[in-house]
Design a protein around this motif. Structure first.
Motif, PDB file in Angstrom:
ATOM      1  N   ASN A  28       0.803  -1.218   0.000  1.00 18.55           N
ATOM      2  CA  ASN A  28       0.000   0.000   0.000  1.00 18.55           C
ATOM      3  C   ASN A  28       0.840   1.275   0.000  1.00 18.55           C
ATOM      4  N   SER A  64     -12.581  -4.123 -11.291  1.00 15.23           N
ATOM      5  CA  SER A  64     -12.445  -2.752 -10.801  1.00 15.23           C
ATOM      6  C   SER A  64     -13.092  -1.763 -11.764  1.00 15.23           C
ATOM      7  N   GLN A 111       2.680  -0.548  -6.425  1.00 17.66           N
ATOM      8  CA  GLN A 111       1.461   0.207  -6.126  1.00 17.66           C
ATOM      9  C   GLN A 111       0.397  -0.019  -7.192  1.00 17.66           C
ATOM     10  N   SER A 114      -1.146  -3.425  -6.867  1.00 16.44           N
ATOM     11  CA  SER A 114      -1.999  -3.552  -5.689  1.00 16.44           C
ATOM     12  C   SER A 114      -3.375  -2.926  -5.898  1.00 16.44           C
ATOM     13  N   ARG A 115      -3.491  -1.991  -6.829  1.00 11.24           N
ATOM     14  CA  ARG A 115      -4.765  -1.308  -7.062  1.00 11.24           C
ATOM     15  C   ARG A 115      -5.678  -2.082  -8.025  1.00 11.24           C
ATOM     16  N   TYR A 117      -6.087  -2.788 -11.290  1.00 12.97           N
ATOM     17  CA  TYR A 117      -6.697  -2.282 -12.524  1.00 12.97           C
ATOM     18  C   TYR A 117      -7.037  -3.454 -13.440  1.00 12.97           C
TER      19      TYR A 117
END
Length: 336
Positions: A28, A64, A111, A114-115, A117
């Motif tokens: 994170n 997402s 990062q 981890s998001r 997409y």
């Protein structure tokens, strides 16, 4: 771990010899983590091909509905136009686009992964191929705008050629057809010391077209290594003043070409009578500068539609064919 078991943060922590809390901090990027621990966690993530919550999300059947566009310079008008067009096609397909400048670090890649997409589009001359592979290995489809020669598609990665190489050759060919023989290439401005290598599509297009027409390319043919517009302008003035009768200038984008025109005008040279200038991208400055700038127009709308279509295919489990676009040469006052 047995084959088929899902990878957890506990697995990453165990391999990296840190706590799960430290793994969470690294993923994170919301707390300081000592560099040696961070490196061990990142290596464990790569080794285990860990993607946070990817199994849980798959079981829930959720996406997402987010696409990330990574570019070198997000304030550039060309990128702005491309993103605007892609946003329209992405929205029609149920996605929203996020725009992000290239950070070019392992932490940035972690990062992004981890998001979670659904897809990533990369238009960056300096983004390492290794990072693209990490996205693909994490299960994220990637469309890469072709920036250098010899780029190849692979599983979860597709290549889109916007026309940079053929456009550069067309620009130089136009100058030669207008009688130019001693043509200068104006390279990018970079505060981080980046400059074009012979593998760069615009630069290699310049070199190849010059050589095919029997003209040499040497240090006196290239202006590079400048970090500001003013530094670039002075470098152009010096090269033209001390050179051997430059009669043409090719700027790798319109802004650089206009800086070049400003430099030669300050020397008292006339455009196009004494020297002809051509740019690339057909940005608004090419139409507003005096004299109006000849340039290369890319098929931005079609490129944007193709990028989203290619991502859609990969998201749905199909590997698309690579795509390459042609260009349009726009002749204006600077080369008449």
């Amino acid at each position: 771990m047995r084959m088929g078991e899902r990878v957890t943060r506990a697995d990453v922590a165990r391999l990296a010899q840190v706590s799960e809390t430290v793994v969470s901090y690294v993923i994170n990027n919301n707390r300081y983590v000592a560099q040696d621990k961070r490196k061990r966690v990142e290596e464990a993530i790569r080794t285990l091909n860990y993607r946070p919550n990817n199994i849980a999300r798959a079981l829930k059947g959720k996406q997402s509905n987010q696409i990330l566009f990574i570019a070198d310079n997000i304030t550039n008008e060309y990128f702005s136009n491309i993103v605007s067009a892609m946003d329209k096609y992405a929205y029609d397909s149920g996605y929203l686009i996020s725009l992000c400048a290239n950070r070019n670090t392992p932490e940035f890649v972690a990062q992004v992964i981890s998001r979670q997409y659904d897809g990533i589009i990369v238009s960056s001359a300096t983004f390492p191929e290794e990072y693209v592979k990490r996205f693909a290995q994490a299960g994220i489809p990637v469309v890469v705008f072709r920036r250098v020669r010899h780029q190849r598609s692979s599983g979860n990665v597709a290549i889109l050629g916007a026309g940079l190489y053929v456009g550069a050759r067309a620009a130089v060919r136009h100058l030669i057809q207008k009688g130019c023989r001693n043509i200068i290439y104006v390279d990018r401005i970079s505060s981080r010391g980046h400059f074009s290598t012979p593998d760069d599509l615009r630069f290699s297009g310049f070199i190849d077209e010059m050589k095919e027409n029997g003209f040499g390319v040497d240090e006196q043919s290239i202006v590079k290594g400048c970090s500001t517009q003013e530094e670039l302008k002075e470098a152009i003035k010096l090269l033209i003043s001390q050179g051997e009768g430059a009669d043409g200038i090719f700027g790798r984008n319109d802004m650089l070409a206009c800086v070049a025109m400003s430099a030669v005008q300050e020397l008292g040279w006339r455009i196009p009578e004494d020297i002809r200038v051509i740019g690339f991208d057909d940005s608004s400055i090419s139409r507003l500068y005096s004299p109006k700038l000849s340039t290369i127009r890319l098929k931005q709308e079609e490129i944007a539609a193709a990028a989203i279509n290619m991502l859609n295919q990969m998201i749905n489990g199909t590997q698309p064919e690579d795509v390459d676009f042609d260009i349009t040469l726009i002749e204006r006052e600077s080369t008449e």
